[in-house]
Write an enzyme that holds these catalytic residues in place. Structure first.
Site: not given
Ligand SMILES: C[S@@+](CC[C@H](N)C(=O)[O-])C[C@H]1O[C@@H](n2cnc3c(N)ncnc32)[C@H](O)[C@@H]1O
Length: 453
Positions: A82, A160, A410
């Site tokens: 993250c 997580c 992506c």
């Protein structure tokens, strides 16, 4: 004048770069500072001075930018996952829209409208797949976590927030069982130890659960008991063991054995039924992927007599999700298990090879072959890996000259590069839609519509 290492400077962060770092300028040089938010004013230590730019680290936050929020994970940042958990989701979406705009304007040099990002339905616990490295902590306990950014050091992580709670709980229980049974974690440096990774997958709509131990050697001591315990406690549909005894960074080895259950799980994606094991690519955020596929379908604008070519098709999901709009589909994919999965799905849907055909081939080679055979698809969808399309694939696309090319990617940088190539070979880029498949991380997906001029 380049900065010097350990120099402390005060900076105001102007924006986020496409790798999620804050960017500020001082004395005409850019400074990239991880885990900062636009509007932050901070004392920054220069940790890596380069000739014309530098990397820094926040020493002291003086003023928080408007999008900054309290980080709710102790290892966000070091774990390398993250990169954007310190800013609001609204600020994250604005930054991601800008990443894609910058890529198309600066790298693609394309004057194409880039719409605001479509946010994800879920921003936490959305991953349907995790591959957790297994290691040993400083007290000798077996742990799972993530590799720290750009390294192979495991940062232990017991909760997580990107993955479903059962995956975190199973990881902790599996570590305890491995320890109880005297089974060691793999050590990359010495190439010793047994368990390398825990791989888990969940069918988002079906709820089916898969676990795979990635093992250096042939299975686990007390394997049957360990697997039976985990299957019972976590309602697992299937448990597999993958053998990977190579000195490699690649997670999965080639041989996978089923210990319990059918060896695959079932799910649906955009209405397409699927069966998958561990080797097939599958979009990690199912509800957001359905948003992405709906956009791709809209951009494809298929007509009932159309021939659709789906390059880099994985398990055939994009093409199959829009097959109701056209007459015929050919999908091309290089991973044999994925092609088998696509063929199996087509058979389950009662589609013969004239209606939906899947080929296990390199996309460039297959497209060149189709072009040479005189194939003329009306619409081509490409969804390549991060490195983008091979030039052979782009060349064959331009030769076949479909009415519309829908590019799903992506990596906005390679999508912009490939879109630029197509605009230099007969196409016009009409619109780009970023879609957030990876909330709280720096990654963002995009769909590009190109039409033949
Ligand atoms: C981003 S995934 C997209 C898969 C699929 N379209 C989906 O939405 O699930 C890219 C796919 O390209 C495949 N691939 C990678 N290199 C390839 C190549 N040279 N030729 C054909 N397929 C390739 C990968 O195995 C992977 O399945």
């Amino acid at each position: 004048m380049p900065f010097t290492k350990n120099q402390i400077i005060t900076l105001e962060i102007e924006a986020l770069s496409n790798d999620g770092n804050g960017v500020a300028h001082k004395d005409g040089q850019a400074v990239f500072v991880p885990l900062t938010a636009p509007g932050d004013v901070a004392e920054v230590r220069i940790v890596k001075p380069m000739k014309t730019y530098a990397f820094g680290r926040v020493e002291k936050l003086l003023t928080a930018g408007p999008g900054r929020i309290k980080q709710d994970c102790p290892v966000a940042g070091p774990c390398g996952g993250c990169g954007l958990r310190h800013i609001s989701y609204e600020a994250e979406c604005a930054a991601k829209t800008q990443f894609v705009r910058d890529a198309f304007a600066r790298l693609g040099k394309l004057d194409v409208p880039v719409l605001d990002v479509l946010g994800a339905p879920d921003t936490d616990r959305y991953r349907n797949k995790v591959q957790l490295p297994v290691g040993t902590d400083e007290n000798g306990h077996i742990v799972t976590g993530f590799f720290a950014g750009r390294s192979h050091r495991i940062v232990a992580c017991t909760d997580c927030k990107l993955q479903p709670a059962w995956m975190n709980e199973l990881a902790a229980r599996a570590c305890a069982l491995l320890e109880e049974n005297g089974i060691t974690a793999y050590n990359e440096e010495t190439h010793t130890g047994r368990v390398r990774h825990l791989y888990m997958r969940q069918g988002w709509h079906s709820g089916q659960r898969l676990l795979c131990f990635v093992v250096n050697g042939n299975g686990l001591p007390n394997e049957a008991e360990i697997c039976a315990t985990l299957q019972k406690e976590f309602a697992l549909t299937t448990i597999l063991v993958n053998r990977n005894s190579e000195r490699t960074n690649v997670i999965l080895g080639r041989r996978t054995r089923t210990v319990l259950g059918p060896g695959v799980i079932e799910d649906t994606l955009a209405g397409v039924p699927l069966r998958m094991g561990v080797h097939e690519f599958y979009q990690v955020n199912t509800p957001a992927a359905e948003v992405l596929y709906a956009k791709a379908r809209e951009y494809a604008g298929l007509k009932p007599d159309d021939f659709l070519l789906d390059l880099y098709c994985g398990m055939g999901t994009i093409g199959l999700s829009m097959l109701a709009d056209c007459k015929r589909l050919v999908g091309v994919e290089v991973v044999p298990q994925a092609v088998e999965g696509a063929k199996e799905t087509a058979a389950r849907l009662g589609l013969d090879a004239d209606r939906a055909d899947f080929r296990c081939q390199d996309a460039g080679a297959a497209a060149a072959q189709l072009a040479a055979e005189g194939a003329r698809p009306d619409v081509i969808v490409v969804d390549p890996p991060r490195k983008g399309c091979d030039e052979a694939a782009l060349t064959a696309i331009a030769e076949m000259a479909p009415r519309t090319v829908v590019m799903v990617s992506c990596n906005a940088a390679t999508a912009a590069r490939d879109a630029k190539w197509l605009t230099e070979h007969g196409y016009k880029a009409v619109e780009v839609q970023p879609v957030d498949l990876f909330p709280r991380t720096k990654h963002v997906e995009c769909v590009v519509k190109l039409v033949w001029e």
